[in-house]
Scaffold this motif. Structure first.
Motif, short mmCIF file in Angstrom:
data_model
loop_
_atom_site.label_atom_id
_atom_site.label_comp_id
_atom_site.label_asym_id
_atom_site.label_seq_id
_atom_site.Cartn_x
_atom_site.Cartn_y
_atom_site.Cartn_z
N ASP A 149 22.33 46.10 -6.31
CA ASP A 149 23.41 46.42 -7.01
C ASP A 149 24.66 45.60 -6.83
O ASP A 149 25.73 45.50 -7.72
N LEU A 150 24.79 44.92 -5.75
CA LEU A 150 25.84 44.05 -5.54
C LEU A 150 25.77 42.57 -5.98
O LEU A 150 26.88 42.08 -6.50
N ARG A 170 13.72 44.40 -7.68
CA ARG A 170 13.97 45.23 -9.02
C ARG A 170 13.39 44.79 -10.14
O ARG A 170 13.20 45.41 -10.96
N GLU A 218 18.76 47.80 -1.95
CA GLU A 218 20.29 48.28 -2.20
C GLU A 218 21.16 47.18 -2.47
O GLU A 218 22.25 47.19 -3.26
#
Length: 498
Positions: free
Chosen positions: A103-104, A31, A100
């Motif tokens: 995001d955590l 990211r 993904e």
């Protein structure tokens, strides 16, 4: 043995690793590629445990470093596919799952530190396994060599761990601040009338002026022909350091006995060296001391005081003959740990003398010049590792005595190896001046010639040697210019090569 083997098999099946931390780091990095630049340490593909994670990180590095391209989910997947490695990395679905996870996840640096630390623990495991195999099957290695290799491997992991810190790469502006602070401290010391020396004080003032004290990590060579006084001068320096005030930056009157010295004596026994030190400290003729020809109560009193003084010194003497550089390194490390555990500091190593050191077993078939070169490089590496100066004594070749007239020694006279000249930071020669000698038992003049100084001036320090006390003092007569040769100094360093 069965229980031991089962325990080893169990530990091998659970090597230190954290798959979640690895996935979180990769997801966050996909990211935002700039996150890795903010780490306080370096992170490489080898730090990842899972092969697919290692492969993904390699392609991130490839895109960023070689292709100057962004490394995101799409570009990394394409790079892996182009090289036929997408399936090995888990496929597009696995990459999408990692993305993904970003995001955590929140703490990139903490996850990266976990990855790096786990890798260090795996390296320790691998090395201890290899050490265990070597213990069972040492081959031609001696016990000492096995110990040294084991110690070196563990220390290398520690060095790699420290060296991986980004702080090892420093901008020049980060260095000028501490240097400026040090200059300010020196200025304040000079204004207060204290010593401006930056290194280990020998208490031979003119020598200290030339060298600014013996500097950390320096290899210093003291060379002379036999019976000129190499050992005596080295003992003088060791004695001065042990008696206190060896650190020129400490208060000048310090006598805290915190400055430790190690002497590796390959020629003389520890008992002989101790008697020499007692003779010097008590001002009793060493011949009288050896023969116990001490009749007056005053001499006995000085001897008792000298023994009490020596008992306070943090001085270690190892008189093992034919010691190798591997053995010396191991013993020096052990003494350093002991000294520091006592709240003291190892400040100086003395080697008497270099040409008596033995080559390691795997180098004993080489010619002696090559062996001495290896020993010289080993001593320099040891000085850097321990961050202490090493004073190594060396013989001069006999050709200096073959001249038609007596001459002062020079660098080419170093015996057996030109590598000594290359490795040393400071090279000093002791040269006895026969014109000042009235007999073997009388004081005579000796010149200490500084023939090489990597970071400072060369020149000459005039000394007086007292054989009965095996003690050197600086010559006031020569320093005051009353004899020929008094002009030797930084302003004319080449004169003594004549």
């Amino acid at each position: 043995m069965q229980g031991f083997d089962e325990g080893m098999a169990e530990s091998a099946a659970a090597l230190p690793a954290d798959g979640d931390a690895e996935r979180f780091v990769l997801g966050l990095l996909l990211r935002d590629n700039s996150r890795i630049e903010d780490l306080g340490f370096t992170l490489g593909a080898e730090d990842f445990y899972e092969p697919r994670h290692r492969l993904i990180f390699k392609h991130i590095q490839l895109l960023l470093d070689q292709k100057n391209s962004a490394a995101d989910l799409v570009t990394v997947a394409r790079s892996l596919d182009d090289m036929g490695e997408l399936a090995k990395a888990g496929g597009k679905e696995y990459l999408g799952g990692i993305d993904e996870l970003a995001d955590l996840a929140a703490n990139f640096e903490e996850y990266a530190k976990i990855i790096r630390d786990k890798n260090i623990l795996r390296q320790l495991y691998d090395q201890t396994e290899d050490i265990r195999r070597t213990v069972h099957h040492p081959g031609e290695l001696s016990c000492g060599q096995v110990l040294d290799r084991a110690e070196s491997r563990i220390l290398k992991i520690a060095d790699d761990y420290k060296g991986g810190m980004a702080g090892a790469l420093q901008k020049i502006g980060e260095l000028t601040g501490p240097i400026n602070q040090r200059i300010d401290e020196l200025y304040e010391r000079v204004q207060a009338g204290l010593s401006p020396l930056t290194g280990l004080r020998t208490h031979h003032d003119r020598l200290d002026e030339y060298t600014s004290g013996f500097q950390e990590s320096d290899l210093l060579i003291l060379a002379a022909r036999p019976s000129v006084g190499k050992t005596a001068f080295a003992l003088d320096i060791a004695r001065n350091v042990c008696r206190g005030g060896g650190d020129a930056r400490a208060r000048d009157a310090a006598h805290d006995y915190n400055d430790a010295v190690v002497i590796f004596s390959l020629e003389m026994s520890a008992e002989q060296l101790t008697k020499r030190l007692l003779s010097t400290e008590a001002k009793i003729d060493q011949h009288r001391l050896r023969s116990a020809n001490i009749r007056d109560s005053d001499s006995w009193g000085r001897l008792a005081q000298a023994i009490d003084e020596l008992n306070r010194w943090p001085l270690w003497i190892d008189d093992t003959a034919m010691m190798s550089i591997l053995e010396m390194r191991s013993r020096a490390r052990r003494v350093k740990r002991t000294v520091e555990a006592q709240g003291k500091r190892l400040r100086l190593l003395v080697v008497d003398y270099l040409q008596l050191m033995d080559a390691d077993r795997d180098r004993q078939q080489e010619n002696r010049a090559t062996e001495v070169s290896y020993i010289s490089r080993g001593l320099k590496a040891l000085a850097r590792e321990l961050k202490v100066p090493i004073l190594a004594l060396s013989q001069l070749s006999r050709k200096i005595e073959d001249s038609a007239r007596p001459r002062r020694p020079q660098l080419s006279d170093l015996r057996e190896s030109g590598a000594i000249e290359q490795d040393a930071d400071v090279i000093m020669f002791l040269s006895r001046q026969p014109s000042f000698s009235d007999g073997d038992g009388d004081e005579h003049e000796v010149e200490l010639l500084i023939g090489k100084h990597r970071n400072g001036p060369t020149g000459m320090v005039p000394l007086v040697f007292s054989p009965q006390f095996t003690h050197f003092t600086e010559s006031d007569r020569l320093r005051s210019g009353e004899e020929a040769g008094a002009s030797y100094g930084p302003e004319d360093p080449e004169d003594f090569h004549a």
